[in-house]
Design an enzyme around this catalytic site. Structure first.
Site, PDB file in Angstrom:
ATOM      1  N   GLY B  41     -10.448  16.904  28.018  1.00 60.52           N
ATOM      2  CA  GLY B  41      -9.676  15.457  28.940  1.00 60.52           C
ATOM      3  C   GLY B  41     -11.056  15.134  29.038  1.00 60.52           C
ATOM      4  N   GLY B  43     -11.526  11.815  30.940  1.00 59.58           N
ATOM      5  CA  GLY B  43     -11.413  10.231  32.440  1.00 59.58           C
ATOM      6  C   GLY B  43     -12.887  11.362  33.308  1.00 59.58           C
ATOM      7  NE  ARG B 339      -3.219   2.845  47.789  1.00 59.12           N
ATOM      8  CZ  ARG B 339      -3.319   3.454  46.784  1.00 59.12           C
ATOM      9  NH1 ARG B 339      -3.484   4.353  46.111  1.00 59.12           N
ATOM     10  NH2 ARG B 339      -4.674   2.629  46.363  1.00 59.12           N
ATOM     11  CG  HIS B 409      -0.302   4.118  41.384  1.00 60.71           C
ATOM     12  ND1 HIS B 409      -1.128   3.694  40.945  1.00 60.71           N
ATOM     13  CD2 HIS B 409      -1.315   4.942  43.097  1.00 60.71           C
ATOM     14  CE1 HIS B 409      -2.294   3.547  40.983  1.00 60.71           C
ATOM     15  NE2 HIS B 409      -2.681   4.045  42.087  1.00 60.71           N
TER      16      HIS B 409
END
Lengths: 219, 648, 246
Positions: B41, B43, B339, B409
């Site tokens: 990965g 990211g 949220r 999300h």
């Protein structure tokens, strides 16, 4: 990078633009000189005589030729590289260029080159005595103006001249502002001005070179 | 029961990390080049860790699923990154950021980890500025900040609406520097399909599938770091990228790594609603819209129906017939509740029949804000978002209210890790969203980027080194050991099996059905019956998948359907574990809401007495129920309270 | 909506490739362009044919993965929009849509609409960063940066590395991409230390990889989904001249 001399794409472009700006300046001088013909043939002849005899100009004309040569050679090298960088083209490609005539610079450039060849054959080579019967003389002095006027009475020649000058105008419209962009002279506060100036230059120079033969033709 | 050791250092909270670093084991410079590290990965967590480990002198192999490390999904984060810099002089501190994060997470995160996160948050901003990340600035030339949900201070640094992109490109630059230097080797278009664990229990390598050639490749190393993001795409529709998946984590789980708190899933309240069955992806609208937009649905069901049938337009509903339900229910926080609260309230209204659009949407209206501040101010604040909305929905939000609906999300759950971010498999480290993280049961806005970079730049390079200190004499790890052979063979068998089924259902059609099951039974509001039914349905769907899926093509070369099928096979198992975790957790906390456990007003009700622990699930075999291991959560520095957003 | 599609199909990098005609029916005008291709692919799979391979990931216009040359434009005819954010309502019912891969020598086609853009990574690896190792950096507010410059740096940094500029340029030049990165760092005090070295190295790499020369057509700016300005190219030219002269 190897040790062999390497001219980056930007270096080549900068050379192109500097030569181009040089040629743009030359065109203005040329146009000014031509415009004398509209008012006074003698003035034109004096100008031509000055250009033909002044030692500085004599040397400088070779610099000018070199400028043309470099501009053309680099233009062709860059274009060949550009063609090579996209071996397979698109089936459908929209017109995306924001400087519209930029798309045809190699073609307008080559036509200008042909025009230059004809132009040189008609005037410069005649003057040098390489072709034709030399410049007509009046009272022991060369009458360059008459040579021009005679040529411009030929309708076919004027048509060819005007068409090629218009194509040169398209070349110039892109050329002027493009040179500034290449030299890094793009700033949001005066970029609009440069682009406007570029268009004005192209229109004025083109109209100038177009009007002179037309007036002389119909006069 | 297995004793879980979270390896939290001794000493007072504020000194734990310093103490750790001062006493950890190091690898001296010449020995570092003898050590190989695999990072999966690229990211924020993976990219930053690979770059930092490369700088230190380790041999790093880094793998990404896309064609370039710059495309990892961290790039899509919009809002910002939190740090306790206290530049605005509004009373922020490391402790306050720590406190807000623990409270926002509904007291289900590990205190020491969260404190360390807050502690290194300031270094992240320094690091990114040095890398040339163009954060927003004030006219004086100093960094600008803004406030975000769940905090009373302004501590969020941002780069327009593209903070994730800019931070990722910073890490990508650092990674590129190391690739050029030769310390990091980059492998693109590779997907990890298994983890290799040696007989001695250590993680020593991975099996990857080359997405271009289809070849199965083996890579070995002294330690493996997974930074493979979250599993939100389990729900099919989410704001995650198309290739985001849970397979790397799931494969590690099946090799013995604990999977922690899979049921904590964050649902973001302001997404563009679903518009059709063919839809592939949901788009997030920044939470910042709730600063000026007012959320409402019609008060009368018949009005809602007429809007759904497009008989009347939203602006024709008079003020007295509108239900600003967040302002009604939560007078103190209004439209700015966290949220999870905002998401559930929207679902509640839509389920009750007041939804607009397709029935699964509520209005976010800027009429009052435009009247109060003028269109220009709104345009300056949200112009980009309004343009994006218009591009997708073809409605002008200046003229008619936006429609929004909650969507999956982010996941707070993930592989269990200790204080060193090492899983229970020695040599297997997990960073970023892929680990069960520092966010407890709910993550605050602008904290995901902070955690990714904290793990990548400032935690893993230390803790991995501590692990690797005694590995310098091990030598190169061969890839022809029986463990590698066996792992590769299993991958081939799995692929052959998938290609041989040749059924009638496409991978996507089964994935969509899984998504519906998850959303309906293990989504925003969960019940015992619903979860039990969901588990049965997932099991049936899994059965159907393995007998009736259609995966065309061959093993060789690009086969996107095969890629998707491999991921879906893992989601079909992960989904069941998520539902089991949700079923066992008899309380409501953060992103996990059980309808049986709520206050009379419909708010989440925690059960601190019985559930103040991390649920770390241990794989026992495909036909056996997983084993639950509990890591108790101890709060020594924070008083545990009930979250309250009704009164200030 | 019903649409006719002409899509470039090429099984492998060495395959010759050709355009193949397809038809799709009953497409919602609210669908995105990629969702329309998804639907086509579902039909192809059902028929036992090989689906169209294309790059895509985030589907919200930021990862830069999607790359299709649609009806003569990279990312299609809508300005400032990536393929994934393009919606079918921008097309007419019954329209024929031509879909091609990016075309440039440094971007070889891998399969169908997928091209290899690792050339961009190689340019960045050359010098497209500030060499700041982790740790030991000064406080973020130690050096104030003029807001105007920070904003311009952000404008340049918004590049998503999709390659539309190369695809659009008649010369397949990468000047907009390279100049965006050069500009971002040239505008920031942190980037000035390595600025001269950076511009020389990145330009040399760009040339070496076979990208064409910029002829200031400005097609790149018109087609860039993130509206990166050509003033960045001018800034890079200035930087380059400065680096060569001193």
């Amino acid at each position: 990078m190897s040790n062999k001399p390497y001219y980056s794409s930007i270096t080549k472009k900068i050379i192109m633009s500097l030569m181009g700006l040089f040629l743009l300046t030359f065109l203005l001088v040329h146009l000014t000189l031509n415009s004398f013909l509209l008012f006074d043939k003698e003035l034109f002849n004096e100008g031509a005589h000055f250009m033909g005899t002044n030692p500085f100009i004599q040397v400088f004309q070779w610099v000018l030729f070199a400028g043309f040569a470099i501009h053309i050679i680099y233009g062709i090298i860059l274009q060949i590289q550009n063609w090579m960088s996209r071996p397979t083209g698109y089936k459908k490609r929209a017109f995306m260029e924001q400087s519209p005539f930029s798309k045809y610079m190699i073609y307008t450039g080559l036509l200008i080159f042909i025009f230059l060849a004809i132009h040189l054959t008609n005037f410069f080579f005649v003057k040098m005595g390489w072709v034709g019967n030399g410049i007509p003389e009046v009272g022991g002095k060369e009458d360059m103006g008459q040579l021009v006027i005679d040529l411009f009475h030929n309708g076919g020649y004027v048509t060819l001249y005007v068409v090629l000058i218009l194509l040169m105008g398209f070349h110039l419209d892109h050329a002027f502002q493009s040179a500034f962009q290449t030299l890094g002279l793009n700033h949001k506060t005066y970029w609009g001005f440069i682009k406007g100036l570029s268009r004005v230059y192209a229109i004025v120079v083109t109209l100038g070179f177009v009007i002179i033969p037309l007036i002389l033709h119909f006069k | 029961m297995t004793k879980i050791d979270s390896k939290i250092p001794e000493g007072p909270l504020a000194n734990k990390w310093t103490h750790y670093k001062e006493h950890q084991k190091l690898v001296n410079p010449p020995n570092k080049s003898k050590i190989d590290i695999i990072v999966v990965g690229t990211g924020l967590a993976g990219g930053a860790a690979a770059a930092s480990l490369g700088e230190m002198g380790f041999n790093v192999k880094v793998f990404c699923i896309q064609d370039s490390p710059r495309r990892a999904h961290s790039i899509a984060a919009q809002g910002g990154i939190n740090a306790a810099k206290n530049y605005p002089n509004d009373g922020d501190s490391i402790y306050r950021l720590f406190y807000d994060t623990v409270k926002g997470g509904d007291y289900r995160g590990r205190e020491a980890n969260t404190y360390r996160l807050a502690e290194v948050s300031n270094n992240i901003i320094d690091q990114c500025v040095a890398q040339g990340v163009p954060f927003a600035r004030e006219y004086g030339g100093y960094l600008a900040t803004r406030s975000f949900g769940g905090a009373q201070v302004s501590r969020t640094f941002y780069a327009r609406g593209q903070t994730g992109q800019q931070l990722l490109l910073g890490a990508y630059g650092a990674l590129s520097k190391e690739i050029k230097r030769g310390s990091v080797e980059l492998f693109t278009r590779r997907e990890m399909v298994d983890l290799v664990v040696m007989k001695d229990g250590r993680a020593r390598g991975i099996i990857v599938r080359n997405l271009f050639t289809g070849e199965i490749e083996r890579y070995s190393a002294h330690a493996v770091l997974l930074a493979t993001g979250g599993y939100g795409n389990l729900y099919y529709l989410s704001t995650n990228a198309m290739t985001s998946n849970g397979s790397a984590a799931w494969r590690a789980y099946k090799r013995g790594a604990y999977f922690a708190n899979p049921c904590y899933v964050q649902i973001h309240p302001t997404c563009i609603p679903v518009h059709g069955d063919y839809q592939s992806k949901l788009t997030l609208m920044s939470e910042s819209l709730r600063n000026d937009g007012r959320i409402w649905v019609p008060k009368k069901k018949e009005d809602a129906e007429r809007i759904r049938n497009k008989e009347i337009r939203p602006r024709e509903i008079p003020e007295e017939d509108r239900d600003y339900y967040l302002e009604r229910r939560y007078p103190a926080f209004g439209n700015l509740v966290p949220r999870d609260v905002a998401s559930r309230a929207a679902k509640e209204r839509c389920d009750a029949g007041y939804g607009v659009g397709t029935g699964k949407a509520v209005f976010l209206d800027f009429k009052d804000a435009i009247a109060r501040l003028g269109k220009d101010v709104i345009k300056a604040r949200y112009g980009n978002l309004f343009d994006m909305y218009e591009r997708i929905v073809d409605d002008d939000p200046y003229e008619t209210p936006m429609m929004i609906y909650p969507a999956i999300h982010y996941v707070m759950g993930g592989l269990w890790v200790d204080y060193e971010l090492q899983s229970n498999i020695p040599g297997l480290f997990v960073g970023g969203e892929a680990n069960f993280s520092d966010h407890g049961a709910n993550r605050l806005g602008a904290s995901a980027l902070m955690q990714g970079l904290s793990d990548g730049y400032f935690v893993l390079p230390y803790t991995m080194q501590n692990y690797l200190a005694d590995q310098i004499t091990v030598g190169k790890i061969p890839t022809d050991s029986p463990e590698f052979e066996a792992a590769e063979k299993e991958v081939h068998e799995r692929i052959d099996k998938l290609l041989s089924i040749n059924g009638t259902e496409t991978v996507d059609s089964i994935h969509k059905r899984l998504g519906h099951i998850m959303w309906d039974h293990a989504g925003m509001a969960r019940t015992k019956e619903g979860l039990e039914e969901g588990i049965k349905m997932i099991q049936e769907l899994r059965q159907e998948f393995w007998t009736n899926v259609r995966v065309p093509g061959t093993k060789e070369g690009i086969n996107i359907e095969l890629e998707k099928a491999l991921r879906l096979a893992d989601f079909l198992e992960l989904g069941e574990l998520l539902a089991r975790d949700a079923l066992h957790r008899e309380e409501s906390a953060g992103g996990h809401f059980r309808e049986e456990h709520q206050t009379p007003e419909g708010e989440a009700l925690r059960n601190d007495k019985d559930f103040m622990y991390v649920a770390a699930w241990e794989y026992q075999g495909d036909d056996k129920a997983p084993k639950l291991n509990k890591e108790p959560l101890v709060y020594e520095n924070i008083e545990v309270k009930t979250r309250n957003y009704k009164t200030a | 909506m019903d649409l006719k599609l002409k899509i470039w199909r090429q099984a492998s990098p060495t395959d010759k490739g050709k355009f193949v005609d397809y038809e799709v029916h009953n497409i919602s005008s609210d669908a995105s362009f990629l969702e329309m291709i998804d639907i086509l692919n579902d039909e192809l799979i059902a028929k036992g044919e090989r689906p169209v391979a294309f790059d895509h990931d985030c589907r919200e216009g930021i990862c830069g993965m999607c790359s299709m040359f649609i009806n003569g434009h990279p990312h299609g005819p809508e300005a400032a929009t990536t393929t994934c954010q393009l919606h079918m309502r921008k097309f007419k019912d019954g329209e024929t849509i031509v879909i091609e891969p990016w075309r440039a020598k440094p971007f070889p086609v891998i399969r169908d609409l997928i091209v290899d853009r690792s050339a961009f990574d190689l340019i960045i690896q050359e010098a497209g960063y500030i060499s700041a190792s982790t740790g030991g950096t000064p406080d973020a507010n130690a050096i104030p940066i003029k807001k105007e410059n920070a904003d311009l740096a952000m404008d340049a940094a918004a590049c998503i590395g999709c390659g539309a500029c190369v695809a659009a340029c008649k010369n397949a030049s990468a000047m907009l991409f390279v100049s965006a990165k050069v500009s971002q760092f040239a505008l920031l005090p942190q980037g000035k230390v390595e600025a001269k070295d950076r511009v020389k190295k990145m330009v040399a790499k760009m040339d070496e990889l076979g990208f064409g020369n910029c002829t200031n057509t400005y097609a790149c700016e018109a087609e860039c989904p993130k509206e990166i300005s050509i003033t960045n190219i001018a800034r890079m030219n200035r930087q380059f001249i400065g680096a060569k002269l001193g």
